[in-house]
Design a protein around this motif. Structure first.
Motif, PDB file in Angstrom:
ATOM      1  N   ASP A 442       0.795  -1.230   0.088  1.00 15.43           N
ATOM      2  CA  ASP A 442      -0.142  -0.040   0.072  1.00 15.43           C
ATOM      3  C   ASP A 442       0.852   1.310   0.001  1.00 15.43           C
ATOM      4  N   GLY A 443       1.962   1.137   0.668  1.00 12.91           N
ATOM      5  CA  GLY A 443       2.841   2.353   0.602  1.00 12.91           C
ATOM      6  C   GLY A 443       3.250   2.463  -0.881  1.00 12.91           C
ATOM      7  N   PHE A 473      -1.361  -4.998  -1.201  1.00 15.69           N
ATOM      8  CA  PHE A 473      -1.426  -5.684   0.050  1.00 15.69           C
ATOM      9  C   PHE A 473      -1.587  -4.527   0.956  1.00 15.69           C
ATOM     10  N   ASN A 475      -1.769  -3.254   4.449  1.00 15.99           N
ATOM     11  CA  ASN A 475      -1.629  -3.431   5.711  1.00 15.99           C
ATOM     12  C   ASN A 475      -1.291  -2.147   6.573  1.00 15.99           C
ATOM     13  N   ASP A 477       0.981   0.254   6.677  1.00 16.55           N
ATOM     14  CA  ASP A 477       2.146   0.178   7.311  1.00 16.55           C
ATOM     15  C   ASP A 477       3.272   0.110   6.306  1.00 16.55           C
ATOM     16  N   LEU A 478       4.482   0.532   6.665  1.00 15.06           N
ATOM     17  CA  LEU A 478       5.683   0.390   5.621  1.00 15.06           C
ATOM     18  C   LEU A 478       6.227  -0.897   6.352  1.00 15.06           C
ATOM     19  N   ASN A 479       5.475  -2.018   6.091  1.00 17.94           N
ATOM     20  CA  ASN A 479       5.972  -3.153   6.738  1.00 17.94           C
ATOM     21  C   ASN A 479       7.393  -3.792   6.869  1.00 17.94           C
TER      22      ASN A 479
HETATM   23 MG   LIG Z   1       2.383  -1.815   3.555  1.00 17.80          MG
END
Ligand SMILES: [Mg+2]
Ligand SMILES: Cc1ncc(C[n+]2csc(CCOP(=O)(O)OP(=O)(O)O)c2C)c(N)n1
Length: 599
Positions: A442-443, A473, A475, A477-479
């Motif tokens: 998503d980032g 994806f 989430n 978050d910048l996972n």
């Molecule tokens: Mg992400």
């Protein structure tokens, strides 16, 4: 109207087989815009939303087709925007030509508006950069830019002041001292090592008992030869990220990815081998290769500059993978003792059981590994898959089963965010009949992918097969970096930098006239993929995935585990979920690996 320099450049590109240019306009390339209009679609210009995306598309084109990719941008800001995409090409050795505008010759050096020293700016990224100061130069500049990009497998840049673009073209330079006469065409040579070196390599490989093969993108085009070598030598084949589509994951001795994003099977292959055969790879992380002294090594690489620097090579063979293997194969003796091969195959089976088990742990809401696991059974024949840089790169590397005939790529060396969407678009233009899938965080989607949906909106109806799925994806978050903070720095998740705003990506797709599918339950993932592949138009498949599932390396080090524990103790906002799921991941791993070795 007399032919202008810009018309001539396009004509020469056409002669080089270039029929598509990815770009974005500006008055610095007005001459080219007029010429493109007159060229009537050959070459055609594909308008991206940002010059960086045009450069990624050119790079994606080069990676998926093996041809040169071409991008174009205006002077100053447009040219500057190209750079990240060009560095992606440089670092992954993809042939890309950039054509950029510049201020008029009479204003150069006057700190004129939008005047940037493009020669200097493009020097580092380019194998060749030159400014066209005279119409008679255009011919050899184009010829050299194309030839060098293809031969050096890198970036070349041509700078055209806008007044030169509109001067009368010169087809053949005047017959005078200083004039040069160049020509069109490049054909890759067949490059093979010396006989004596092939003999030495064969001796090393014949003397080895436990062979590990590691392939990278340099082995592309040599699939049959790699498989035959593995059969003869009774070895296993691990793949660096860019070599993911070199050998299919269906083969029982293919151990899959290596390294942090790797498999337990590749790890065991490397730790247990006595002989390493590296083919066309510059996989950088030595801790995932055998210890120095453990294995004898034969390395094959086309580029003599790149050989012998990842693992000490006993025999360094400079040559192209296919021709070199072709010469080497008749010198190899089939290993009669197949016990090492059996061990490798057991490790491969064990690895796929781990993948399976990890994918079937429940996520909150979705386990991202399930997303790829469910895709495997549904991925159409001949699909092309592009991945971004983020946690989903782990699932692409580990969970995705590439079958024969498929293509897969990503930003391997620069590991930049934002490549997957433009690569996927370039794949659709190059192969409109093939289904294409992109994995995007998503980032990354927020960074630049969403805007390129507008590009898809503009062009998708031209593609004979509309299947193009952007799997986002989500989430929040910048996972990947969040996990790196935890495991490498020992710090807790820092929401100020790591958290990213939620956004209804699937609805954004609908706004663009595309299809949006949203999924937030593990048990619906398979149907969501099926629906995406059934769609009559490109799809954003938004998967609401769990950020607490760790992209665990196959063998997390004690040091990393300690740092992670420290991060948890420092008060990570997601500590409870993370601990529970990391443990679950480890348990699955442990169950499978007892009695544990090498950990
Ligand atoms: Mg992400
Ligand atoms: C252009 C660029 N900026 C920053 C990074 C560092 N980086 C690597 S992965 C990542 C997180 C990506 O987040 P997202 O796209 O949401 O994927 P996720 O890891 O959450 O699945 C970042 C910030 C990078 N590789 N490239």
């Amino acid at each position: 109207m007399a032919e202008l320099v810009a018309d001539y450049v396009l004509k020469r590109l056409r002669e080089w087989g270039v029929h598509r240019i990815y770009g974005y306009p500006g008055d610095g390339i007005n001459g080219f815009l007029g010429a493109l209009d007159r060229a009537d679609g050959d070459p055609e210009i594909i308008q991206s939303r940002h010059e960086e995306m045009a450069a990624f598309m050119a790079c994606g084109h080069a990676k998926f087709t093996g041809e040169v990719g071409v991008c174009m941008a205006t002077s100053g800001p447009g040219a500057i925007h190209l750079l990240n995409g060009l560095y992606d090409a440089k670092l992954d050795h993809a042939p890309v030509v950039a054509i950029v505008g510049q201020q008029k010759r009479i204003s150069l050096g006057a700190s004129f508006q939008q005047e940037v020293d493009l020669q200097v700016l493009f020097k580092d990224v380019s194998e060749y950069v030159e400014t066209c100061m005279h119409p008679a130069q255009a011919r050899h500049l184009v010829d050299r830019a194309l030839r060098i990009a293809l031969d050096r497998r890198g970036v070349t840049t041509l700078i055209f002041p806008n007044d030169v673009q509109e001067e009368k073209a010169v087809e053949s330079p005047p017959r005078e001292h200083g004039a040069v006469y160049s020509s069109v065409g490049y054909s890759r040579p067949r490059v093979v090592p010396q006989e004596a070196d092939l003999e030495r390599a064969a001796t090393v490989l014949n003397e080895g008992k436990k062979i590990a093969i590691l392939v990278g993108q340099g082995a592309r085009g040599a699939t049959d030869e790699v498989v035959e070598a593995a059969e003869l030598l009774g070895g296993g084949v691990a793949k660096a990220l860019l070599g993911k589509d070199v050998v299919p994951d269906e083969l029982p001795f293919v151990t899959g990815p290596i390294g942090l994003l790797g498999s337990t099977a590749s790890y065991e292959l490397m730790m247990g081998c006595d002989t390493l055969l590296m083919i066309g790879t510059s996989f950088p992380y030595s801790e995932w290769l055998p210890k120095e002294g453990q294995a004898r090594c034969v390395e094959i690489d086309l580029d003599g500059r790149m050989i012998g620097m990842r693992y000490p090579a006993d025999v360094a063979l400079i040559g192209d993978a296919r021709s070199t293997l072709h010469e080497l194969l008749p010198r190899l003796r089939r290993k009669e003792d197949r016990s090492w091969r059996e061990e490798v195959e057991e490790q491969v089976q064990r690895w796929w059981r781990i993948v399976d088990a990890r994918a079937h742990e429940n996520g909150e809401p979705i386990n991202p590994q399930r997303v790829v696991w469910e895709l495997n059974g549904r991925l159409p024949e001949n699909a092309i898959v592009a991945a971004d840089s983020g946690s989903s790169t782990n699932w692409f590397a580990r969970d995705l089963r590439v079958r024969a005939g498929m293509k897969a790529s990503l930003s391997g060396t620069l590991a930049t965010m934002g490549d997957a969407v433009p690569y996927a678009i370039a794949a659709k233009f190059a192969f409109p009949e093939r289904p294409v899938v992109a994995f995007v965080g998503d980032g990354a989607f927020q960074m630049n992918g969403m805007n390129e949906l507008i590009t898809v909106k503009r062009y998708w109806e031209r593609w004979s097969n509309p299947t193009l799925v952007f799997c986002v994806f989500n989430n929040e978050d910048l996972n990947q970096v969040t996990w790196e903070q935890r495991a490498l720095a020992g710090d807790p998740k820092y929401p100020a930098t790591q958290q990213i705003p939620d956004f209804p990506y699937h609805r954004y797709a609908e706004l663009a006239g595309l299809r949006g599918i949203y999924c937030d339950r593990d048990e619906d993932v398979g149907d969501a993929w099926a629906e995406a592949f059934d769609s009559d138009r490109p799809v954003v498949l938004e998967m609401k995935v769990d950020p607490e599932i760790p992209p665990l390396p196959p063998h997390i080090t004690v040091e990393q585990a300690k740092k992670m524990t420290k991060a948890m103790l420092k008060g990570d906002p997601e500590r409870v979920g993370v601990l529970e799921k990391s443990l679950l991941g480890k348990l699955e791993d442990l169950k499978e690996s007892l009695p544990g070795r090498h950990s």
